[in-house]
Design an enzyme around this catalytic site. Structure first.
Site, PDB file in Angstrom:
ATOM      1  N   ASP A 159      -1.230   1.417  -4.343  1.00 30.03           N
ATOM      2  CA  ASP A 159      -1.660   0.181  -4.162  1.00 30.03           C
ATOM      3  C   ASP A 159      -3.221   1.133  -4.778  1.00 30.03           C
ATOM      4  O   ASP A 159      -4.212   0.027  -5.269  1.00 30.03           O
ATOM      5  CB  ASP A 159      -2.270  -1.329  -3.575  1.00 30.03           C
ATOM      6  CG  ASP A 159      -3.444  -0.659  -2.387  1.00 30.03           C
ATOM      7  OD1 ASP A 159      -2.544   0.459  -1.746  1.00 30.03           O
ATOM      8  OD2 ASP A 159      -3.281  -1.673  -2.223  1.00 30.03           O
TER       9      ASP A 159
ATOM     10  N   ASP B  20      -1.695   5.965  -3.203  1.00 28.43           N
ATOM     11  CA  ASP B  20      -1.279   5.641  -2.761  1.00 28.43           C
ATOM     12  C   ASP B  20      -0.369   4.216  -3.882  1.00 28.43           C
ATOM     13  O   ASP B  20      -1.030   4.477  -4.751  1.00 28.43           O
ATOM     14  CB  ASP B  20      -1.688   4.888  -1.211  1.00 28.43           C
ATOM     15  CG  ASP B  20      -2.537   4.200  -1.464  1.00 28.43           C
ATOM     16  OD1 ASP B  20      -3.309   3.626  -2.619  1.00 28.43           O
ATOM     17  OD2 ASP B  20      -2.567   3.617  -0.471  1.00 28.43           O
TER      18      ASP B  20
ATOM     19  N   ASP C 227      -5.649   2.214  -3.083  1.00 28.33           N
ATOM     20  CA  ASP C 227      -6.799   1.748  -2.313  1.00 28.33           C
ATOM     21  C   ASP C 227      -7.447   2.874  -1.851  1.00 28.33           C
ATOM     22  O   ASP C 227      -8.822   2.922  -0.854  1.00 28.33           O
ATOM     23  CB  ASP C 227      -7.277   1.289  -1.764  1.00 28.33           C
ATOM     24  CG  ASP C 227      -5.940   0.625  -0.760  1.00 28.33           C
ATOM     25  OD1 ASP C 227      -5.218   2.157  -0.277  1.00 28.33           O
ATOM     26  OD2 ASP C 227      -5.743  -0.498  -0.253  1.00 28.33           O
TER      27      ASP C 227
ATOM     28  N   SER D 245       1.088  -1.325   0.400  1.00 31.97           N
ATOM     29  CA  SER D 245      -0.280  -0.240   0.382  1.00 31.97           C
ATOM     30  C   SER D 245       0.842   1.081   0.016  1.00 31.97           C
ATOM     31  O   SER D 245       1.340   1.836  -1.464  1.00 31.97           O
ATOM     32  CB  SER D 245      -0.842  -0.052   1.171  1.00 31.97           C
ATOM     33  OG  SER D 245      -1.519   1.098   1.651  1.00 31.97           O
TER      34      SER D 245
END
Length: 453
Positions: free
Chosen positions: A248, A246, A250, A104
């Site tokens: 990833d 960010d 999400d 992440s």
């Protein structure tokens, strides 16, 4: 032995804490546990595997795929794709298991493994515990035609982008006006291709920055944890709005045309009112966490929207949303979950929905965000204390005194760390000076009353 799974999968320093051997063993164990629970009943199991742009994702992907295939699971390789893209395709492709390799917003040396169940849902604690328990157990290996097949799925980004754009259609501006100009900071991460493409396909004028991943630069001085890059770019390009993702993708934070930050609470407020106007906000309720700004709660309450608050972490928001059937939830950090379109936070989806609201109302994001006033918030981390004794009588008395002083214009929250000898003291107040004074006064009480030894 410490629990391997954390609040968001398994995470650690790649090739040190998170090794190829562990990734392989976890994948085998996950396949066995899901098989035992009937997830593969009557059919050949299928998994999808995606990753972000970290260089360590390459060897971890190889290990995960080897583990799954050796356990008799067919695998579709999605390549570099956001976590919500993997979640979407887990459901859309009818997969029994989804795997995302990402840490992440963490720095590049870290990586992580997130497992998703059928439909693209995060695994619950019971299944994660069962996966850990199976790690050391012997198993019978399939041979011949019973081993898994591994196949690339080259249309993954196309399918995910089409899904995103379908949630808003074409965001045509009012007659005679140009398309909205949007800057998107991709954090050199998993949405470096999908993010700009989705926004352009929706009819927006897009400037993509930090969208040149090299395996090493993910989250490096950019993205949702370094908004100054986006703030500067929005002003320089004369853009209407900017969005920061960010690694990833999400989560999503925003910046208005003047370079001012629009945080997750403000985004959540914008979308809550939008869904309610459309009759799509289930029970006129939004799910947030205890860290949501009091200004957010006050504004939505005044607008007739119920705010449910959970422990900090998007998994707790998701659990409450599922239990109540709610349509919207999220965190101040930019995780926004819209259950009609996604099973997890989706930064690109969030950006599209915010722009949709801007176009529909003819309003700037600054005007939309003005529905709430952020109260000054101060957080003090007090280390070297006994985090189990926050029920100390003198400490509770000090908290009560502070709450009386703040009245309805502020609040106090003590949050013991789950892993460290640390207590977080959070105070919101009408002014930054008052918030700072009260927070530091309570921090002194915590140090005195909860000191170790």
């Amino acid at each position: 032995m410490a629990r391997i799974f954390g609040t968001d999968g398994v995470r650690g320093l790649a090739n040190a804490d998170l090794t190829a051997e562990l990734a392989l063993d976890l994948s085998v164990s996950a396949a066995h546990v899901l098989a035992e629970r009937g997830a593969f009943a009557g059919h050949r199991p299928l998994a999808v595997v995606g990753r972000d742009t970290r260089i360590s994702g390459q060897f971890l992907e190889a290990a995960v795929v080897a583990g799954l295939a050796s356990a008799g699971v067919d695998v579709l390789l999605l390549g570099e794709l956001p976590t919500p893209g993997v979640a979407h395709l887990t459901g859309a492709l009818g997969a029994d298991l989804g795997v995302m390799l990402s840490a992440s917003h963490n720095a590049m040396p870290d990586n992580g493994i997130k497992f998703l169940s059928r439909g693209g849902l995060k695994l619950d604690d019971v299944i994660e515990d069962a996966i850990e328990a199976r790690l050391e157990e012997p198993w019978e290996r399939p041979v011949g035609g019973d081993v898994g097949r591994v196949t690339p799925h080259p249309t993954a980004i196309d399918e995910y982008v089409a899904h995103l754009v379908a949630t808003v259609g074409h965001l045509a501006p009012a007659a005679g006006r140009p398309a909205l100009k949007v800057v998107v900071d991709c954090a050199h991460g998993a949405a470096s291709v999908a993010g700009p493409r989705a926004l352009r396909d929706a009819g927006l004028d897009v400037v993509a920055i930090c969208a040149e991943p090299d395996g090493l630069n993910i989250n490096d001085g950019c993205g949702s944890t370094h908004l100054e890059v986006l703030q500067k770019a929005v002003v320089e390009h004369g853009a209407d709005v900017g969005f920061a993702l960010d690694g990833d993708a999400d989560r999503c934070l925003a910046v208005d045309a003047g370079g001012n930050v629009v945080d997750g609470d403000q985004i959540l407020a914008i979308l809550a009112l939008s869904l309610r106007e459309q009759g799509l906000l289930v029970d006129d309720t939004v799910v947030a966490t205890v860290m949501s700004n009091l200004g957010f709660v006050q504004a939505l309450t005044a607008a007739g929207v119920v705010v449910r608050q959970t422990a900090v972490g998007d998994r707790y928001v998701l659990e409450d949303m599922k239990a109540g059937g709610y349509s919207l939830g999220g965190e101040q950090s930019g995780h926004v979950i819209m259950s009609a379109h996604a099973t997890t936070g989706d930064g690109v989806l969030t950006a599209l929905q915010v722009v949709h609201r801007m176009v529909a109302t003819g309003s700037s994001i600054a005007d939309l965000a003005a529905v709430m006033t952020r109260l000054p918030q101060v957080l003090v981390n007090v280390g070297g204390v006994d985090r189990t004794r926050t029920d100390d009588v003198a400490l509770l008395a000090a908290v009560a005194e502070a709450e009386s002083e703040l009245g309805e214009s502020g609040r106090v929250l003590l949050r013991p760390s789950g892993t460290e000898p640390l207590v977080r003291v959070m105070v919101e107040a009408a002014t930054a000076e008052q918030a700072d004074a009260v927070a530091n006064r309570l921090a002194d009480v915590v140090r005195e009353r909860l000191a170790l030894g």
